[in-house]
Design a protein around this motif. Sequence first.
Motif, PDB file in Angstrom:
ATOM      1  N   ARG A 175       2.868   5.790 -15.114  1.00 54.90           N
ATOM      2  CA  ARG A 175       2.935   4.561 -14.336  1.00 54.90           C
ATOM      3  C   ARG A 175       3.176   4.860 -12.869  1.00 54.90           C
ATOM      4  N   LEU A 176       2.869   3.892 -12.066  1.00 55.03           N
ATOM      5  CA  LEU A 176       3.273   3.882 -10.672  1.00 55.03           C
ATOM      6  C   LEU A 176       4.496   2.983 -10.602  1.00 55.03           C
ATOM      7  N   ARG A 177       5.515   3.415  -9.908  1.00 53.00           N
ATOM      8  CA  ARG A 177       6.746   2.625  -9.834  1.00 53.00           C
ATOM      9  C   ARG A 177       6.896   2.037  -8.440  1.00 53.00           C
ATOM     10  N   ALA A 178       6.892   0.711  -8.392  1.00 60.04           N
ATOM     11  CA  ALA A 178       7.101  -0.015  -7.140  1.00 60.04           C
ATOM     12  C   ALA A 178       8.523  -0.553  -7.109  1.00 60.04           C
ATOM     13  N   THR A 179       9.178  -0.415  -5.989  1.00 60.17           N
ATOM     14  CA  THR A 179      10.514  -0.959  -5.811  1.00 60.17           C
ATOM     15  C   THR A 179      10.455  -2.001  -4.700  1.00 60.17           C
ATOM     16  N   LEU A 180      10.682  -3.240  -5.074  1.00 61.43           N
ATOM     17  CA  LEU A 180      10.602  -4.348  -4.127  1.00 61.43           C
ATOM     18  C   LEU A 180      11.973  -4.610  -3.513  1.00 61.43           C
ATOM     19  N   MET A 181      11.948  -5.142  -2.293  1.00 57.87           N
ATOM     20  CA  MET A 181      13.186  -5.475  -1.594  1.00 57.87           C
ATOM     21  C   MET A 181      13.089  -6.894  -1.042  1.00 57.87           C
ATOM     22  N   ALA A 182      14.228  -7.505  -0.816  1.00 62.58           N
ATOM     23  CA  ALA A 182      14.270  -8.844  -0.231  1.00 62.58           C
ATOM     24  C   ALA A 182      13.704  -8.834   1.184  1.00 62.58           C
ATOM     25  N   ASP A 183      13.769  -7.695   1.855  1.00 56.14           N
ATOM     26  CA  ASP A 183      13.300  -7.597   3.241  1.00 56.14           C
ATOM     27  C   ASP A 183      11.782  -7.482   3.370  1.00 56.14           C
ATOM     28  N   HIS A 184      11.082  -7.214   2.284  1.00 50.86           N
ATOM     29  CA  HIS A 184       9.623  -7.196   2.358  1.00 50.86           C
ATOM     30  C   HIS A 184       9.122  -8.606   2.677  1.00 50.86           C
ATOM     31  N   ARG A 185       8.009  -8.672   3.361  1.00 51.70           N
ATOM     32  CA  ARG A 185       7.367  -9.970   3.618  1.00 51.70           C
ATOM     33  C   ARG A 185       6.364 -10.219   2.502  1.00 51.70           C
ATOM     34  N   PRO A 186       6.275 -11.457   2.001  1.00 51.58           N
ATOM     35  CA  PRO A 186       5.327 -11.744   0.921  1.00 51.58           C
ATOM     36  C   PRO A 186       3.891 -11.329   1.252  1.00 51.58           C
ATOM     37  N   ALA A 187       3.465 -11.531   2.480  1.00 46.42           N
ATOM     38  CA  ALA A 187       2.094 -11.140   2.858  1.00 46.42           C
ATOM     39  C   ALA A 187       1.902  -9.631   2.753  1.00 46.42           C
ATOM     40  N   GLU A 188       2.930  -8.854   3.098  1.00 47.96           N
ATOM     41  CA  GLU A 188       2.855  -7.398   2.968  1.00 47.96           C
ATOM     42  C   GLU A 188       2.695  -7.004   1.502  1.00 47.96           C
ATOM     43  N   LEU A 189       3.454  -7.669   0.641  1.00 49.24           N
ATOM     44  CA  LEU A 189       3.407  -7.339  -0.784  1.00 49.24           C
ATOM     45  C   LEU A 189       2.076  -7.741  -1.406  1.00 49.24           C
ATOM     46  N   THR A 190       1.547  -8.876  -0.988  1.00 51.29           N
ATOM     47  CA  THR A 190       0.239  -9.303  -1.494  1.00 51.29           C
ATOM     48  C   THR A 190      -0.837  -8.310  -1.064  1.00 51.29           C
ATOM     49  N   ALA A 191      -0.800  -7.901   0.195  1.00 49.68           N
ATOM     50  CA  ALA A 191      -1.780  -6.919   0.686  1.00 49.68           C
ATOM     51  C   ALA A 191      -1.623  -5.588  -0.043  1.00 49.68           C
ATOM     52  N   ALA A 192      -0.387  -5.147  -0.249  1.00 50.98           N
ATOM     53  CA  ALA A 192      -0.156  -3.888  -0.976  1.00 50.98           C
ATOM     54  C   ALA A 192      -0.685  -3.999  -2.396  1.00 50.98           C
ATOM     55  N   ALA A 193      -0.424  -5.117  -3.051  1.00 48.31           N
ATOM     56  CA  ALA A 193      -0.905  -5.301  -4.424  1.00 48.31           C
ATOM     57  C   ALA A 193      -2.426  -5.272  -4.478  1.00 48.31           C
ATOM     58  N   GLN A 194      -3.078  -5.894  -3.520  1.00 45.00           N
ATOM     59  CA  GLN A 194      -4.542  -5.874  -3.491  1.00 45.00           C
ATOM     60  C   GLN A 194      -5.066  -4.453  -3.288  1.00 45.00           C
ATOM     61  N   THR A 195      -4.398  -3.675  -2.461  1.00 45.34           N
ATOM     62  CA  THR A 195      -4.785  -2.282  -2.263  1.00 45.34           C
ATOM     63  C   THR A 195      -4.582  -1.479  -3.551  1.00 45.34           C
ATOM     64  N   ILE A 196      -3.477  -1.710  -4.231  1.00 47.33           N
ATOM     65  CA  ILE A 196      -3.203  -1.039  -5.504  1.00 47.33           C
ATOM     66  C   ILE A 196      -4.302  -1.355  -6.514  1.00 47.33           C
ATOM     67  N   VAL A 197      -4.678  -2.626  -6.607  1.00 51.05           N
ATOM     68  CA  VAL A 197      -5.749  -3.027  -7.532  1.00 51.05           C
ATOM     69  C   VAL A 197      -7.039  -2.309  -7.187  1.00 51.05           C
ATOM     70  N   SER A 198      -7.348  -2.221  -5.902  1.00 52.14           N
ATOM     71  CA  SER A 198      -8.571  -1.548  -5.465  1.00 52.14           C
ATOM     72  C   SER A 198      -8.547  -0.059  -5.809  1.00 52.14           C
ATOM     73  N   VAL A 199      -7.441   0.596  -5.523  1.00 48.61           N
ATOM     74  CA  VAL A 199      -7.322   2.037  -5.813  1.00 48.61           C
ATOM     75  C   VAL A 199      -7.394   2.290  -7.307  1.00 48.61           C
ATOM     76  N   LEU A 200      -6.649   1.530  -8.085  1.00 46.24           N
ATOM     77  CA  LEU A 200      -6.638   1.747  -9.537  1.00 46.24           C
ATOM     78  C   LEU A 200      -7.992   1.415 -10.154  1.00 46.24           C
ATOM     79  N   GLY A 201      -8.672   0.450  -9.607  1.00 46.80           N
ATOM     80  CA  GLY A 201      -9.990   0.110 -10.129  1.00 46.80           C
ATOM     81  C   GLY A 201     -10.967   1.264 -10.030  1.00 46.80           C
ATOM     82  N   GLY A 202     -10.771   2.116  -9.041  1.00 48.76           N
ATOM     83  CA  GLY A 202     -11.643   3.259  -8.868  1.00 48.76           C
ATOM     84  C   GLY A 202     -11.201   4.508  -9.612  1.00 48.76           C
ATOM     85  N   LEU A 203      -9.985   4.492 -10.182  1.00 51.79           N
ATOM     86  CA  LEU A 203      -9.462   5.708 -10.804  1.00 51.79           C
ATOM     87  C   LEU A 203      -9.160   5.577 -12.294  1.00 51.79           C
ATOM     88  N   CYS A 204      -8.652   4.460 -12.702  1.00 54.11           N
ATOM     89  CA  CYS A 204      -8.142   4.342 -14.075  1.00 54.11           C
ATOM     90  C   CYS A 204      -9.098   3.571 -14.966  1.00 54.11           C
TER      91      CYS A 204
END
Length: 115
Positions: A86-115
Amino acid sequence: GSALAAVELVQSEEGEHRRECLRQNRAAFLAPLSAAGLDFGPSSTHIVPILTGEPAPTMKAAASLLDQGIFLQGIRPPTVPEGTCRLRATLMADHRPAELTAAAQTIVSVLGGLC
């Protein structure tokens, strides 16, 4: 003294506000992952495992994400059983929701090409 200060923070209005931010951040992060059909198991905490299966694609994804400024630890045997990497993500209250949404979309894109 520091332990007492931590307890006071947790029990304060600020502590409740930070917990609510963390809940909202978790929801913002998980929405794109869920929509893409990724499996993050039964986790209900701010530590989100994104199940990937095998070691090689897991570590390749972790490296690719790090190159893009997203740090997720690749977790593989013997830390977890075979086939449950697995990939382990650790979220914090200080993250901005837009940052997390963008990171999640990038994760989906990367994993779609590898797994």
